[in-house]
Design an enzyme around this catalytic site. Structure first.
Site, PDB file in Angstrom:
ATOM      1  N   GLY A  12       0.790  -0.762   0.024  1.00 21.84           N
ATOM      2  CA  GLY A  12       0.053  -0.048  -0.467  1.00 21.84           C
ATOM      3  C   GLY A  12       0.772   1.187   0.120  1.00 21.84           C
ATOM      4  O   GLY A  12       2.051   0.765  -0.522  1.00 21.84           O
ATOM      5  N   CYS A  13       0.216   2.549   0.089  1.00 24.73           N
ATOM      6  CA  CYS A  13       0.631   3.926   0.238  1.00 24.73           C
ATOM      7  C   CYS A  13       2.251   3.297   1.220  1.00 24.73           C
ATOM      8  O   CYS A  13       2.576   3.002   2.212  1.00 24.73           O
ATOM      9  CB  CYS A  13      -0.014   4.897   0.545  1.00 24.73           C
ATOM     10  SG  CYS A  13       0.265   6.276   1.165  1.00 24.73           S
ATOM     11  N   PHE A  14       3.056   3.955   0.441  1.00 20.42           N
ATOM     12  CA  PHE A  14       4.625   4.023   1.256  1.00 20.42           C
ATOM     13  C   PHE A  14       4.832   4.775   2.349  1.00 20.42           C
ATOM     14  O   PHE A  14       5.746   4.417   3.254  1.00 20.42           O
ATOM     15  CB  PHE A  14       5.362   3.992  -0.088  1.00 20.42           C
ATOM     16  CG  PHE A  14       6.091   4.732  -1.170  1.00 20.42           C
ATOM     17  CD1 PHE A  14       5.025   6.111  -0.650  1.00 20.42           C
ATOM     18  CD2 PHE A  14       6.744   5.086  -2.225  1.00 20.42           C
ATOM     19  CE1 PHE A  14       5.436   7.083  -1.267  1.00 20.42           C
ATOM     20  CE2 PHE A  14       6.334   5.949  -3.076  1.00 20.42           C
ATOM     21  CZ  PHE A  14       5.925   6.680  -3.134  1.00 20.42           C
ATOM     22  N   TRP A  15       4.305   5.446   2.260  1.00 20.11           N
ATOM     23  CA  TRP A  15       4.390   6.329   4.203  1.00 20.11           C
ATOM     24  C   TRP A  15       4.233   5.899   4.899  1.00 20.11           C
ATOM     25  O   TRP A  15       4.927   5.668   5.972  1.00 20.11           O
ATOM     26  CB  TRP A  15       3.496   7.784   3.552  1.00 20.11           C
ATOM     27  CG  TRP A  15       3.888   8.541   2.235  1.00 20.11           C
ATOM     28  CD1 TRP A  15       4.539   8.882   1.402  1.00 20.11           C
ATOM     29  CD2 TRP A  15       2.922   9.714   1.756  1.00 20.11           C
ATOM     30  NE1 TRP A  15       4.009   9.722   0.355  1.00 20.11           N
ATOM     31  CE2 TRP A  15       3.018  10.789   0.865  1.00 20.11           C
ATOM     32  CE3 TRP A  15       0.943   9.686   2.190  1.00 20.11           C
ATOM     33  CZ2 TRP A  15       2.608  11.520  -0.310  1.00 20.11           C
ATOM     34  CZ3 TRP A  15       0.712  10.784   1.747  1.00 20.11           C
ATOM     35  CH2 TRP A  15       0.499  11.383   0.189  1.00 20.11           C
ATOM     36  N   HIS A 155      -1.885   2.292   7.618  1.00 17.90           N
ATOM     37  CA  HIS A 155      -1.233   1.514   8.266  1.00 17.90           C
ATOM     38  C   HIS A 155      -1.000   1.853   9.576  1.00 17.90           C
ATOM     39  O   HIS A 155      -1.111   2.544  10.865  1.00 17.90           O
ATOM     40  CB  HIS A 155       0.918   1.480   7.346  1.00 17.90           C
ATOM     41  CG  HIS A 155       0.620   0.998   6.436  1.00 17.90           C
ATOM     42  ND1 HIS A 155       0.169   2.268   5.178  1.00 17.90           N
ATOM     43  CD2 HIS A 155       0.886  -0.151   5.522  1.00 17.90           C
ATOM     44  CE1 HIS A 155       0.366   1.263   4.136  1.00 17.90           C
ATOM     45  NE2 HIS A 155       0.899  -0.136   4.302  1.00 17.90           N
TER      46      HIS A 155
END
Length: 163
Positions: A12-15, A155
């Site tokens: 998912g979103c890497f942040w 996350h």
């Protein structure tokens, strides 16, 4: 330096992945970027087929690839195809980019453990993909949630260890 290794994952979103991994024991550095896609020099606006991934530099005398994967499966939903939270598309797929047969075997072993645990309502759809070039994302995406503490993330720690 011989114990320093790298792992490549996407969930998912890497942040959000970067923010959670940076504080784990044995993690020495994290970088966000693009991996597993079609074009060279991908960007946030042009990364067809690439996953938003994370490069994790770790000390193998302090943690292991298996422990990294255990944490990976605890902080994202590996049962949704091409989706994490509000983010949809192949950029947000759950993937492990293995660098050798040993990593591939370890990854499959951890997936099997995760599936047998029944902590998730369905089996993991995480893909095992051979490592390809990791392209570092633009500077504004590195350490994003340190710079934007109230920024978007899907996350979080959902479970205790699977191992």
């Amino acid at each position: 330096m011989e114990n320093i290794k790298k792992a490549y994952i996407a969930g998912g979103c890497f942040w959000g992945m970067e923010e959670l991994f940076r504080t784990q024991t044995g993690i020495k550095d994290t970088e966000v970027g693009y991996i597993g896609g079609e074009n060279d020099n991908p960007t946030y606006r042009n990364h067809p087929g690439h996953a938003e991934g994370i490069e994790i530099t770790y000390d193998a005398s302090e943690t292991s690839f298996k422990n990294i994967l255990d944490y990976f499966f605890r902080i994202h939903n590996p049962t949704t195809i091409d989706q994490q939270g509000n983010d949809k598309g192949s950029s947000y797929r759950s993937a492990i980019f293995y660098q050798n047969d040993e990593e591939k075997e370890t990854a499959q072993e951890v997936i099997d453990i995760v599936d047998k645990s029944n902590k998730w309502k369905a089996d993991a759809v995480t893909t095992l993909e051979p490592y390809s070039t990791f392209w570092q994302a633009e500077p504004e995406h590195q350490d994003y949630l340190l710079k934007q503490p109230n920024g978007y993330t899907c996350h979080f720690e959902r479970f205790d260890t699977f191992l």
